[in-house]
Design an enzyme around this catalytic site. Structure first.
Site, mmCIF file in Angstrom:
data_model
loop_
_atom_site.group_PDB
_atom_site.id
_atom_site.type_symbol
_atom_site.label_atom_id
_atom_site.label_comp_id
_atom_site.label_asym_id
_atom_site.label_seq_id
_atom_site.Cartn_x
_atom_site.Cartn_y
_atom_site.Cartn_z
ATOM 1 C CE LYS A 1 -3.791 -2.326 2.413
ATOM 2 N NZ LYS A 1 -4.671 -2.360 3.599
ATOM 3 C CE LYS B 1 -3.757 1.492 4.995
ATOM 4 N NZ LYS B 1 -3.143 0.662 6.059
ATOM 5 C CB THR C 1 -4.972 2.448 9.212
ATOM 6 O OG1 THR C 1 -5.262 1.329 8.378
ATOM 7 C CG2 THR C 1 -3.474 2.658 9.242
#
Length: 336
Positions: free
Chosen positions: A108, A193, A250
């Protein structure tokens, strides 16, 4: 067809947890670990204590430090290495990859320099069509998943049949994958995020409360959606598991490396001190804040929290000053 023989390249916390998900779904899984002693413990003791202490790994999950052995006969290959090292690692493995295997990205981030998403790096280096690359995203805190706690994820691919194949391969009693064809939205949600989680951690480290966290999460969601839409993503993706779902998990969990990293900085530690305290595990947002900031600037997309995280992590700007600047920005309509 649902892949049965699956290789996971990378033996960190999320790679190990996802390998366990696949094995618990009945697949034959081989992990590659860079260090032979890690591979030996996974193979012989069914444990990866360095990353998931106390978690028992299933017997149909084995490991090796030899990438050629790991990749032989694989029907799907899961790439579970940090985003900023994906290019270098994949270049080493390129000639070993089975040509027809589905390539699955767990990384990510947005690559520094090229500003490419992880699926774009994979298609470039592996020389495969975009429809051969599947992206997994969502609220995926590795320890909770490895413990068998109920979780869901998004499996995104331009080729819906390949997304379904990976969905079936990973579905088990505690892990529920959903399919999506919006690869851009899922990847940007997963990358952005981490940056917003840094800001929430910093706020927590400074002693700020729930209102501040909720503000950062929702305004962070707004800026990641702005960037996604500019790049052609479906706005609904950001309302789902790969968007708000991953963002909430997260930003709020002490198991999140990015939130924890930010919290240490909020308590006054430097980037170097926070990195050392993390035991070498990567907080992706520390690097991705710079590449996402550059990508947004080139597209004319306003991302003030991302910009603030870059300045905090890489320019040494005091976080209280950044907070005052964010609060003092020009007043406007919520959705403008």
């Amino acid at each position: 067809m649902t892949p049965q023989r699956i290789t996971v390249l990378g033996a960190g916390s999320w790679g190990t947890a996802f390998a366990k998900v696949l094995a618990d779904a009945g697949r034959d899984v081989t992990m590659w670990a860079r260090r032979d002693e890690v591979a030996t413990r996974i193979r012989e003791e069914h444990a990866n204590e360095g990353y998931l202490p106390g978690v028992a790994l299933p017997p149909n999950l084995t490991a090796t430090a030899d990438p050629a052995r790991a990749l032989h006969g694989a029907e799907a290959v899961v790439l579970a290495v940090p985003s900023q090292s994906l290019r270098a690692n994949l270049t080493e493995w390129r000639e070993l990859l089975p040509r027809e295997a589905i390539l699955v990205s767990l990384a990510k981030g947005v690559e520094l320099g090229t500003l490419k998403r992880m699926s774009e790096v994979i298609t470039e280096i592996a020389d495969v069509p975009a429809g051969q690359v599947v992206v997994v995203s969502g609220p995926n805190l590795a320890r909770e998943i490895a413990q068998g706690q109920p979780s869901a994820a998004v499996v995104a691919c331009a080729d819906h049949e390949r997304a379904v194949a990976v969905q079936r391969a990973a579905f088990n009693s505690y892990f529920r994958p959903y399919t999506n064809t919006d690869v851009v939205g899922c990847e940007l949600g997963g990358a952005c995020k981490n940056v917003i989680a840094l800001s929430c951690g910093m706020a927590a480290g400074m002693g700020l409360g729930t209102n501040t966290m909720a503000t950062l999460i929702t305004r962070g969601l707004a800026e990641m959606a702005r960037l996604g839409v500019k790049l052609g993503a479906d706005p609904l993706t950001f309302a789902g598991l790969a968007g708000v779902g991953d963002l909430v998990a997260t930003c709020s969990s002490p198991l999140s490396r990015n939130r924890t990293f930010g919290e240490r900085m909020g308590r006054g530690e430097t980037v170097e001190q926070a990195r050392a305290a993390g035991g070498g595990q990567v907080a992706e947002g520390v690097m991705s804040c710079s590449s996402i900031r550059e990508l947004a600037a080139g597209l004319g997309v306003d991302m003030p929290i991302t910009d603030a995280m870059h300045r905090a992590c890489h320019e040494g700007i005091d976080m209280r000053r950044l907070g005052a600047e964010l609060l003092g920005r020009e007043q406007k309509h919520e959705w403008s």
